[in-house]
Design a protein around this motif. Structure first.
Motif, mmCIF file in Angstrom:
data_model
loop_
_atom_site.group_PDB
_atom_site.id
_atom_site.type_symbol
_atom_site.label_atom_id
_atom_site.label_comp_id
_atom_site.label_asym_id
_atom_site.label_seq_id
_atom_site.Cartn_x
_atom_site.Cartn_y
_atom_site.Cartn_z
ATOM 1 N N LYS A 34 0.972 -1.216 -0.064
ATOM 2 C CA LYS A 34 0.055 0.033 -0.024
ATOM 3 C C LYS A 34 0.830 1.256 -0.052
ATOM 4 O O LYS A 34 0.487 2.174 0.723
ATOM 5 N N LYS A 95 2.406 13.730 10.634
ATOM 6 C CA LYS A 95 1.515 12.633 10.174
ATOM 7 C C LYS A 95 0.117 13.110 10.375
ATOM 8 O O LYS A 95 -1.007 12.350 10.229
ATOM 9 N N MET A 98 -1.543 12.056 7.032
ATOM 10 C CA MET A 98 -1.976 10.551 7.016
ATOM 11 C C MET A 98 -3.228 10.538 7.662
ATOM 12 O O MET A 98 -4.263 9.668 7.440
ATOM 13 N N GLU A 99 -3.717 11.038 8.920
ATOM 14 C CA GLU A 99 -4.765 11.013 9.792
ATOM 15 C C GLU A 99 -5.878 11.645 9.015
ATOM 16 O O GLU A 99 -7.062 11.173 9.081
ATOM 17 N N CYS A 101 -6.178 12.024 5.882
ATOM 18 C CA CYS A 101 -6.747 11.476 4.596
ATOM 19 C C CYS A 101 -7.650 10.238 4.576
ATOM 20 O O CYS A 101 -7.416 9.323 5.305
ATOM 21 N N TYR A 103 -8.759 8.285 2.559
ATOM 22 C CA TYR A 103 -8.450 7.180 1.552
ATOM 23 C C TYR A 103 -7.040 6.134 1.858
ATOM 24 O O TYR A 103 -6.637 5.246 1.325
ATOM 25 N N ASP A 104 -6.620 6.546 3.102
ATOM 26 C CA ASP A 104 -5.310 6.019 3.554
ATOM 27 C C ASP A 104 -4.266 5.831 2.469
ATOM 28 O O ASP A 104 -3.564 4.807 2.348
ATOM 29 N N PHE A 107 1.853 7.447 3.088
ATOM 30 C CA PHE A 107 2.782 6.403 4.129
ATOM 31 C C PHE A 107 3.964 7.076 4.190
ATOM 32 O O PHE A 107 4.351 7.989 3.732
ATOM 33 N N LYS A 117 3.271 9.805 -1.257
ATOM 34 C CA LYS A 117 1.843 9.510 -1.782
ATOM 35 C C LYS A 117 1.992 9.323 -3.077
ATOM 36 O O LYS A 117 2.911 9.698 -3.781
#
Length: 224
Positions: A34, A95, A98-99, A101, A103-104, A107, A117
């Protein structure tokens, strides 16, 4: 320019060619999971006949991108063509993006120790004059189509005018730019493969929504 991608997800055979091409293009370890793009899947059944849906996914390059809003250093930003990019020199690895988003899609890049990304291959291809991404170029079943939403004559817009489509996690209000085409000629499969809360759009219904979101955000777009 207003870059986006259409996904004819029912043609995906989960061969992983797109993932391998993406990793090769962007210097990501082949075993990484991912990172930049991936293919998710769900298992369902119709009248006790099981089947699997594959959903190619990546950063949606949202027009109303929450990852940009929460970034304290402007490392996450809108670049040319509405692309959501990360400035590695400004990322402090908090981060927060990251929290934020839905759609995860982000990284931690262990090599540069920053958040990374999908960039729609902007640095390696689009900014060099190429017209498509590594993942589209390598897909054997033509799942992916990259293009310009602002060009009414582009192959991407012409396809969206012919086919109905939906988005993943639209309820998050991000105005995403990954368009999933509704399956044709199989109503049972279409119903089973699309989440119950998803809205089905035509180009004429979606365009005003896109234009409204773009009017709010396009002043933030800048040259990379």
């Amino acid at each position: 320019m207003n870059f986006a991608m259409v996904l004819d997800y029912q043609s995906c055979i989960n061969c992983k060619a797109c993932e391998v091409a993406c990793k090769e293009e962007n210097g990501v370890l082949l075993g990484a999971d991912k990172q930049r793009i991936w293919v998710g899947h769900t298992e369902k059944s119709i009248f006790d006949t099981p089947f699997v849906n594959y959903y190619p996914s990546q950063c949606n390059h949202c027009i109303d991108a929450p990852c940009v809003d929460v970034c304290p250093t402007s490392a996450s930003h809108f670049a040319d063509g509405g692309l959501v990019m990360v400035d590695k020199n400004k990322c402090i690895l908090c981060k927060g993006c990251m929290e934020a988003c839905p759609y995860d899609a982000r990284f931690v890049d262990d090599v540069h120790v920053v958040v990374d990304k999908c960039t729609f291959c902007y640095d390696t291809r689009i900014s060099q004059g190429k017209t498509t991404t590594a993942c589209q170029a390598t897909c054997p079943t033509k799942v992916r189509l990259f293009g310009d939403l602002d060009d009414e004559n582009s192959e991407l817009v012409q396809l969206l005018k012919k086919r109905k489509f939906f988005f993943l996690k639209e309820e998050e209000g991000t105005t995403p730019k990954l368009f999933y085409l509704v399956p044709e000629n199989d109503n049972d499969l279409a119903v089973q493969s699309i989440s119950k809360g998803a809205k089905i759009y035509t180009w004429d219904k979606f365009k005003p929504i896109m234009e409204k979101a773009k009017a709010r955000r396009s002043s933030q777009w800048k040259k990379s």
